[in-house]
Design a protein around this motif. Structure first.
Motif, PDB file in Angstrom:
ATOM      1  N   THR A 173      -1.166   2.360  -3.688  1.00  0.00           N
ATOM      2  CA  THR A 173      -2.550   2.508  -4.118  1.00  0.00           C
ATOM      3  C   THR A 173      -2.697   2.531  -5.642  1.00  0.00           C
ATOM      4  OG1 THR A 173      -2.935   3.828  -2.144  1.00  0.00           O
ATOM      5  CG2 THR A 173      -4.615   3.948  -3.864  1.00  0.00           C
ATOM      6  N   TYR A 219      -3.223   2.163   2.658  1.00  0.00           N
ATOM      7  CA  TYR A 219      -4.048   1.323   1.806  1.00  0.00           C
ATOM      8  C   TYR A 219      -4.336   0.035   2.577  1.00  0.00           C
ATOM      9  CZ  TYR A 219      -5.561  -1.053  -2.476  1.00  0.00           C
ATOM     10  OH  TYR A 219      -6.268  -1.722  -3.419  1.00  0.00           O
ATOM     11  N   ALA A 239      -9.162   0.261  -4.055  1.00  0.00           N
ATOM     12  CA  ALA A 239      -8.430   1.125  -4.997  1.00  0.00           C
ATOM     13  C   ALA A 239      -9.347   2.109  -5.713  1.00  0.00           C
ATOM     14  CB  ALA A 239      -7.655   0.290  -6.011  1.00  0.00           C
ATOM     15  N   ASP A 278      -9.846   4.958  -3.061  1.00  0.00           N
ATOM     16  CA  ASP A 278      -8.584   5.624  -2.734  1.00  0.00           C
ATOM     17  C   ASP A 278      -8.032   6.414  -3.914  1.00  0.00           C
ATOM     18  OD1 ASP A 278      -7.031   3.423  -0.220  1.00  0.00           O
ATOM     19  OD2 ASP A 278      -8.982   4.406  -0.316  1.00  0.00           O
TER      20      ASP A 278
END
Lengths: 389, 467
Positions: A269, B78, B195, B198
């Motif tokens: 991530t 993810y 992203a 997250d």
């Protein structure tokens, strides 16, 4: 802090434009990377212009062959699996990712002195509390003093337990490589307290004696430790950017959740993998010919360290380290480390690093790094002899 | 219909856990293949194991360190590793199928010679005394920062030292989050590149995930739909500290107009917010829309811009990007954001690879720019083919003109179901819109990166499936 050094360097050069400055400050490698490694990197780069050789995104955890090579080269006898190796763009970046993973609520301890990155990232992520300006310590960090008086290993009986213990061996800046016995104590301490050790082994290839090269040589370590390392000082990759972290699958949080899952998530991530060209270089470094080549550079820097140690010994100056790390840790009892730094810069035109930059435990010490061309090291040794005899 | 979910029968070892992206390849450096066998899955309903894995045996040692609660808020892996996992499972199931990947936006075309030769030379130079270089400046090489400025920010009041070279936009986003800390509020477009959300969760800026609305508490999701021209109704948007805005947009392909961006900057100004503007696809624009937020007057006081060489130069594996933090951007106490960003860059990072930076410099030479535009043009050609195909099949199609993504509407359908159907029936990997946020439900993103032959073949299969 490094800026301060830079500043003084610039000021010095302004005042003495003809000075031939020797930099033994920032630990930056100086010797060229072996051909066998760079030619593979160059080939890989050229390959990116071809249909067969083009590569897009790599796995965030790193190229599979490289992970395997790292496991086999460095962790052969301790059963670290490929899947536990995460390739990165360097230890400093991995430390930050580990901190992100651990979060702001954990408590941490660091050696004192130690590489500033552990403390600084701890502060940034919110673990460390406020700075006490008088002592130079952050309120919520536990500082484990490491000095000649305790053989550079903390007295764990006097150490408060924390969630995370940052431990670097061979140590930057002291150069001390913890003994097997010391590391057994550390692992036991972590086990007894339920702590996680973040073991920085970036200088393991500099070890001369039989000190452990990996925390995982200690039985039980897989349940309490992660290990970070780097190609920077091993292969001269300070600019190329490549390192790795080992997170054993056995390592669990208090609720049983494997740390490796969270680390993987952070890597997927907050990161997108190390440069594939750097990874090609890493793989070449771990081939037998490549490894031979990078070893000669490591030995070169080790010889540099010996020269510096010899010079200081001949001056009856107490110097530590240098045998298992590319750093010499020099003691100037009763003196302020910035003053010693200034004096050596002024009188010998050598840049070093004042020990206080590594924590209050570094006061009275100076770190001299052994990276440099041989002539510079020899010249530096001459100048130190001239200055101090 | 809940989010994508996976159900495993066997107890999960570290190599097959849903939380782990698969270890990489069969061959050295190939992207995101998987080398383990998974039980063949019924692609109907799979449940995502979002709860923590217990240690393997009840007596297995656990440390006393509490797991970071923020990590616990994340709802599974993810997005893109999840897509990769589904793709790989599909390949296992159909080993003879020619699977075509239009899912993860991964570049496929070779990098122009002028660029790779400079990287090759840099590698070779590292073996010489004169050419060896160690640590570079963490902010990036001066010449590259200057080249980025003159190429992308000429006449926009941006200085070389406002530019920070990095190993890519995704990494910069997290570093920015570290700068902002856990106490800020943030807004994202919905749908958006995962992203932003997250990293916000990991940083501790959000509350728990709310399964009924499929949103994290404490994030403002700014709906971007065909109805509002993929630009949020700012009059209905509450104030947040940070606003993530991507244009041209991933996944919708929408490129905000000058007028829209002027309103966005005004909105940020009125609210004292900071815009994080992601311009990674700017060079894909066909229209006349702004390529940089700094084209809007006043933006330097409210915005940060991040971008990347990934989709311009095929640098997805090489790793190179940049972030612009103008000197004028200040926190509420007057402290320049750039100083904190610099501190994070110096402490949590150590610079992009000097080899990648050499490549970046070559990219921005006249010859390099010309070569990059050719490759971009190639992908744009792919995009057109894909758009034409879906248009001709009667679908409502968005994006494509200004970005290498086609955003296809499947009204009333679950995007993971459509993803699964397309994968199962055409062996083509796409990306389900709900992976980009609840506002992506009912859409599928088809990326235009691929060899021409594969793109044509994929479109042929789409036509067969949906005729």
């Amino acid at each position: 802090f490094w800026k301060q050094i830079s500043l003084r360097q610039h000021q010095h050069l302004e005042q003495h434009p003809d000075a031939s400055l020797i930099s033994l400050g920032i630990g930056d490698t100086t010797e060229p990377v072996p051909d066998i490694v760079t030619s593979r990197m160059a080939d890989f780069a050229s390959g990116l212009s071809t249909l067969e050789g083009y590569r897009g995104y790599g796995a965030e955890q790193g190229n599979k062959e490289l992970r395997k090579a790292i496991a086999e080269t460095f962790y052969k006898d301790v059963n670290v699996k490929d899947s536990e190796v995460f390739v990165s763009d360097g230890a400093q970046c991995d430390i930050a990712r580990l901190q992100l993973l651990l979060g702001s609520r954990v408590t941490a301890s660091v050696q004192d002195p130690s590489f500033p990155g552990y403390i600084d990232t701890s502060v940034i992520i919110g673990q460390a509390g406020d700075l006490d300006h008088e002592t130079g310590r952050y309120h919520r960090l536990e500082y484990m003093k490491c000095g000649p008086e305790n053989k550079f290993f903390p007295d764990l009986r006097r150490t408060s337990s924390t969630d995370v213990i940052f431990f670097c061996s061979p140590n930057n800046p002291t150069g001390h490589a913890a003994t097997r016995q010391q590391l057994e104590q550390l692992v036991k301490f972590a086990k007894d307290n339920g702590s996680i050790i973040v073991f920085d082994s970036a200088y393991a290839t500099y070890i001369s004696d039989d000190s452990p090269r990996s925390i995982f040589e200690i039985p039980g370590a897989k349940e309490v430790a992660v290990e970070i390392s780097s190609f920077s000082k091993f292969a001269g990759f300070t600019g190329v950017r490549l390192g790795w972290t080992v997170v054993p699958s056995e390592l669990c949080f208090s609720n049983g959740f494997p740390v490796i899952h969270d680390f993987n998530r952070v890597v997927c991530t907050c990161f997108n993998g190390a440069s594939n060209i750097a990874q090609a270089g890493g793989l070449a470094c771990l081939s037998s010919e490549g490894f031979e080549g990078v070893r000669t550079r490591v030995n070169y820097y080790k010889e540099n360290a010996e020269i510096l140690l010899d010079a200081l010994a001949s001056l009856n100056i107490k110097a530590y380290g240098g045998q298992n790390a590319p750093y010499v840790w020099v003691h100037f009892p009763g003196m302020n480390s910035w003053e010693v730094f200034d004096m050596i810069l002024e009188k010998a035109n050598i840049i070093t690093v004042p020990g206080c930059g590594f924590g209050p435990g570094g006061e009275e010490f100076l770190r001299i790094s052994a990276f440099g061309h041989r002539e510079s090291i020899l010249e530096a040794a001459r100048r130190l002899k001239a200055l101090f005899s | 219909m809940p989010l994508h979910q996976f159900h495993f029968n066997a107890s999960i070892s570290s190599s097959s856990s849903p939380f782990l992206a698969p270890p990489s390849a069969f061959n050295s450096f190939s992207s995101r293949h998987q080398n383990f066998s998974l039980p063949p899955r019924d692609l109907g309903i799979c449940r995502c194991v979002a709860t923590p894995q217990e240690a393997k045996t009840p007596t297995a040692y656990k440390t006393n360190v509490s797991r970071n609660a923020n990590m616990g808020k994340l709802q599974a892996g993810y997005l893109f590793p999840e897509v990769a996992r589904r793709r790989n499972a599909h390949k296992e199931k159909y080993p003879d199928a020619q699977v075509i990947s239009l899912g993860i936006g991964d570049t496929t075309e070779p990098i122009p010679d002028v660029i790779t030769s400079s990287m090759s030379k840099k590698c070779q130079a590292l073996s010489t005394l004169e050419g060896y270089s160690g640590y570079g400046a963490e902010q990036g090489e001066k010449s590259l920062r200057a080249a980025i400025r003159s190429t992308f920010y000429a006449d926009l009041g941006i200085d070389d030292d406002d530019i920070f070279v990095s190993d890519g936009a995704k990494c910069d986003i997290s570093r920015l989050q570290v700068v902002f800390g856990s106490n800020v509020t943030m807004a994202v477009q919905d749908p958006s590149y995962p992203a932003y959300v997250d990293s916000s969760v990991i940083m501790g800026q959000t509350g728990q995930f709310q399964t009924d609305v499929e949103k994290y508490a404490n994030i403002e999701y700014m709906n971007c739909t065909p109805e509002n021209g993929f630009f949020p109704d700012l009059s209905k948007s509450p104030r947040t500290d940070i606003i993530f805005f991507c244009s041209p947009n991933n996944p919708t392909g929408a490129a905000a107009t000058r007028e829209q961006l002027t309103r966005l900057v005004q909105f940020a100004k009125d609210n004292g917010s900071i815009i994080v503007y992601d311009s990674a696809y700017a060079l894909y624009m066909s229209d006349d829309n702004p390529r940089s937020i700094f084209e809007i007057p006043g933006a330097r006081e409210v915005a940060i811009e991040t971008s990347s060489f990934s989709k311009y130069a095929g640098f997805t594996g090489v790793r190179l990007g940049w972030t612009v933090v103008p000197k004028e951007l200040l926190f509420s106490d007057g402290f320049p954001v750039a100083r904190d960003f610099n501190r994070v860059v110096c402490t949590c990072f150590n610079g992009a690879s000097t080899v990648a930076q050499a490549g970046g410099l070559a990219c921005l030479s006249p010859e390099g720019l010309k070569a990059m535009h050719e490759v971009i043009g190639f992908y744009k050609g792919n995009t057109e083919i894909i758009m034409d195909t879906f248009n001709s099949l009667g679908f409502k199609v968005y994006g494509g003109r200004n970005a290498p993504y086609v955003w296809v509407h499947f009204p009333g359908r679950s995007s993971w179901d459509v993803f699964a159907e397309i994968l199962e029936k055409t062996h083509v990997v796409t990306t389900p819109g709900s992976g980009f946020g609840p506002g992506g439900e009912g859409f599928v993103r088809v990326s235009a990166f691929g060899h021409r032959g594969n793109v044509l073949e994929a479109c042929k299969r789409f036509r067969q499936l949906y005729k």
